[in-house]
Motif scaffolding. Structure first.
Motif, PDB file in Angstrom:
ATOM      1  N   SER B   2      -5.170 -32.717   8.221  1.00 53.69           N
ATOM      2  CA  SER B   2      -6.901 -33.322   7.676  1.00 53.69           C
ATOM      3  C   SER B   2      -6.492 -32.764   6.174  1.00 53.69           C
ATOM      4  CB  SER B   2      -7.448 -32.896   8.530  1.00 53.69           C
ATOM      5  OG  SER B   2      -7.131 -32.012   9.855  1.00 53.69           O
ATOM      6  N   ALA B   3      -7.752 -33.888   5.391  1.00 55.92           N
ATOM      7  CA  ALA B   3      -8.071 -33.618   4.239  1.00 55.92           C
ATOM      8  C   ALA B   3      -8.166 -32.179   3.873  1.00 55.92           C
ATOM      9  CB  ALA B   3      -9.329 -33.990   3.707  1.00 55.92           C
ATOM     10  N   ILE B   4      -7.385 -31.516   2.996  1.00 54.13           N
ATOM     11  CA  ILE B   4      -7.879 -29.782   2.089  1.00 54.13           C
ATOM     12  C   ILE B   4      -8.891 -30.149   1.477  1.00 54.13           C
ATOM     13  CG2 ILE B   4      -6.003 -28.978   1.076  1.00 54.13           C
ATOM     14  CD1 ILE B   4      -4.572 -31.697  -0.475  1.00 54.13           C
ATOM     15  N   HIS B   5      -9.702 -28.592   1.735  1.00 56.83           N
ATOM     16  CA  HIS B   5     -10.138 -28.112   1.029  1.00 56.83           C
ATOM     17  C   HIS B   5     -10.557 -27.305  -0.092  1.00 56.83           C
ATOM     18  CE1 HIS B   5     -13.680 -28.361   4.855  1.00 56.83           C
ATOM     19  NE2 HIS B   5     -12.466 -28.521   4.965  1.00 56.83           N
ATOM     20  N   LEU B   6     -10.975 -28.128  -1.149  1.00 57.29           N
ATOM     21  CA  LEU B   6     -10.669 -27.446  -2.753  1.00 57.29           C
ATOM     22  C   LEU B   6     -11.637 -26.477  -3.318  1.00 57.29           C
ATOM     23  CD1 LEU B   6      -9.599 -30.385  -3.870  1.00 57.29           C
ATOM     24  CD2 LEU B   6      -7.947 -29.119  -2.869  1.00 57.29           C
ATOM     25  N   ALA B  39     -13.558 -39.212  10.579  1.00 57.31           N
ATOM     26  CA  ALA B  39     -12.576 -40.871   9.846  1.00 57.31           C
ATOM     27  C   ALA B  39     -11.588 -40.029   8.659  1.00 57.31           C
ATOM     28  CB  ALA B  39     -13.745 -41.586   9.306  1.00 57.31           C
ATOM     29  N   TYR B  40     -12.475 -39.072   8.062  1.00 59.64           N
ATOM     30  CA  TYR B  40     -11.666 -39.052   6.649  1.00 59.64           C
ATOM     31  C   TYR B  40     -10.352 -38.647   7.296  1.00 59.64           C
ATOM     32  CZ  TYR B  40     -11.701 -37.077   1.872  1.00 59.64           C
ATOM     33  OH  TYR B  40     -11.367 -37.626   0.006  1.00 59.64           O
ATOM     34  N   ASP B  41     -10.402 -37.254   8.199  1.00 56.97           N
ATOM     35  CA  ASP B  41      -9.035 -36.399   8.701  1.00 56.97           C
ATOM     36  C   ASP B  41      -8.557 -37.666   9.072  1.00 56.97           C
ATOM     37  OD1 ASP B  41     -10.093 -34.042   7.591  1.00 56.97           O
ATOM     38  OD2 ASP B  41     -11.145 -34.084   9.562  1.00 56.97           O
ATOM     39  N   VAL B  56     -14.820 -31.787  -1.286  1.00 54.26           N
ATOM     40  CA  VAL B  56     -14.845 -29.690  -1.817  1.00 54.26           C
ATOM     41  C   VAL B  56     -16.512 -29.514  -1.350  1.00 54.26           C
ATOM     42  CG1 VAL B  56     -16.430 -29.696  -3.839  1.00 54.26           C
ATOM     43  CG2 VAL B  56     -14.246 -30.612  -3.863  1.00 54.26           C
ATOM     44  N   ASN B  57     -16.745 -28.920  -1.203  1.00 48.86           N
ATOM     45  CA  ASN B  57     -18.109 -28.585  -0.511  1.00 48.86           C
ATOM     46  C   ASN B  57     -19.086 -28.606  -1.940  1.00 48.86           C
ATOM     47  OD1 ASN B  57     -20.502 -27.413   0.613  1.00 48.86           O
ATOM     48  ND2 ASN B  57     -19.305 -25.780   2.430  1.00 48.86           N
TER      49      ASN B  57
END
Lengths: 306, 105
Positions: B2-6, B39-41, B56-57
């Motif tokens: 999945s996408a990494i949270h930065l 979808a992004y994942d 990025v949150n």
């Protein structure tokens, strides 16, 4: 990329689509559902759904969407994430061209849904949930004590203005004509409400915003004069629009663009079914969409066994 | 994957990498951000060889969001050689995200 021939290809992953997938898969059919983004359709954007039976405290539409997908997939339904580009529904098998190759189906369930008509102004999409809304019943409560603008002149705009007048401090109804199209009952009810104002012969021509909506620019359609209106929320209530462009010329559509089909979901093309909000019907709800899904799977099963 | 949270720091580090970086600026209260997340994942998985895909949150990293001039979310920015090369606001389909990447790689 080539795909096998499916018993049923379902277009759209909302509640109608995934219910068709669930019933068709459980009936032993080979099923693929094509979804352009993620499960749920309009339902996935609704944080709290209080009128789907079985959830006394309500349920998050996003969670309900994921659950419907998981349930259908548990019985073998597949999901393909792709955008449909072209269809040939008269062919045998029926042809669905997508960004992820061509899919073939012995039957097709059209469950592409409907959405609110947009004003089609710059930044409108980005401001959804940040001041711009399309459903007073869903999002009205965020505007308690605030100033909101309602755009539109039909029954739904009038109903939205009435509902919002009980929540918001001030409601301004903007309509491009000098009188409402809504039925008389609404006129009378609106006249009685203290905190509803009218801006006749006016169009919203610009959304003013920073992070959130701060106001709208209005243009007088008679004089061309512009004015600015500060507000916290804008409810767009100018009608709905079904996602049926891909099918025009193949499926019979009504004046609003909805697919003409009865409660049995059968369209003018044998083996093609209209499911959920995309179908011409008197009430568009999650419960009526899931009912269509079950019906379409049943009709397809009968069609295939002949 | 999945996408990494930065975090802001991790973001600055990631920009030093040779591979292009795709960042989805989002927040938990944003309904449409939630809809594009699955979808992004899938995009992160599909493009894992060619691209670093991250999120990025903006509630947790307001300074970064401000520095990157994020006005609305979801906004996707593609960084090449440490610089923003292109952006996409509220994509309507997974295919639209893929097209955006293909156009810029």
């Amino acid at each position: 990329m080539s795909h096998p021939v499916y018993d049923m290809v379902i277009l759209g992953g909302g509640p109608g689509g995934y219910t068709a997938a669930l019933y068709a898969a459980r009936a032993g059919m080979r099923v693929v559902l094509i979804e352009k983004l993620s499960a749920g359709g309009q339902m996935a954007l609704t944080e709290q759904i209080d009128n789907y039976p079985g959830f006394p405290e309500g349920i998050d539409g996003y969670v309900l969407s994921e659950n419907m997908q998981k349930q259908a997939e548990r019985f073998g339904a597949e999901t393909a994430y792709a955008q449909v580009l072209r269809v040939d529904l008269q062919a045998e098998p029926k042809v669905i061209e997508t960004t992820d190759g061509i899919f073939y189906g012995k039957t097709v369930a059209v469950a592409t849904g409907a959405g609110p008509k947009e004003l089609e102004l710059p930044s409108e999409k980005a401001l959804v949930n940040r001041g711009v809304a399309y459903c007073a019943a869903c999002d009205g409560m965020f505007y308690r004590g605030k100033t909101v603008v309602v755009v539109g002149g039909g029954n739904s705009a009038a109903a939205d203005a009435l509902l919002l007048s009980r929540i918001a401090e001030k409601v301004i109804l903007v309509h491009r004509r000098d009188t409402l199209r809504a039925t008389k009952v609404y006129h009378q009810m609106l006249q009685k409400v203290q905190n509803v104002e009218f801006r006749w012969n006016s169009k919203v021509t610009e959304l003013l915003h920073q992070q959130k909506l701060t106001g709208v620019r209005l243009t007088d359609v008679l004089t061309g004069e512009e004015s600015q209106l500060d507000c916290d929320g804008l409810f767009v209530s100018i009608g709905r629009k079904p996602a049926t462009e891909l099918f025009s010329g193949q499926l019979d559509l009504d004046n609003g663009g909805y697919v003409i089909a009865g409660e049995d979901t059968q369209t003018n093309i044998p083996g093609v079914y209209a499911v959920g909000d995309v179908r011409s019907k008197p009430i568009r709800q999650i419960v009526t969409a899931v009912a269509d899904g079950a019906m379409a799977a049943h009709m397809a099963e009968a069609f295939l066994s002949n | 994957m999945s996408a990494i949270h930065l975090s802001n720091e991790e973001f600055q580090k990631l920009l030093q990498e040779k591979k292009p970086v795709l960042v989805d600026y989002w927040a938990p209260w944003c309904g449409y951000c939630r809809r594009i997340a699955p979808a992004y994942d899938r995009i992160a998985q599909e493009y894992s060889q060619r691209l670093l895909v991250a999120k990025v949150n903006i509630d947790e990293e307001p300074q970064l969001a401000h520095a990157e001039q994020i006005e609305v979310i979801p906004t996707l920015i593609l960084y090449k050689d440490g610089k923003a090369a292109d952006f996409l606001v509220a994509p309507e389909s997974q295919a639209a995200i893929a097209q955006f990447i293909e156009k810029n790689l």
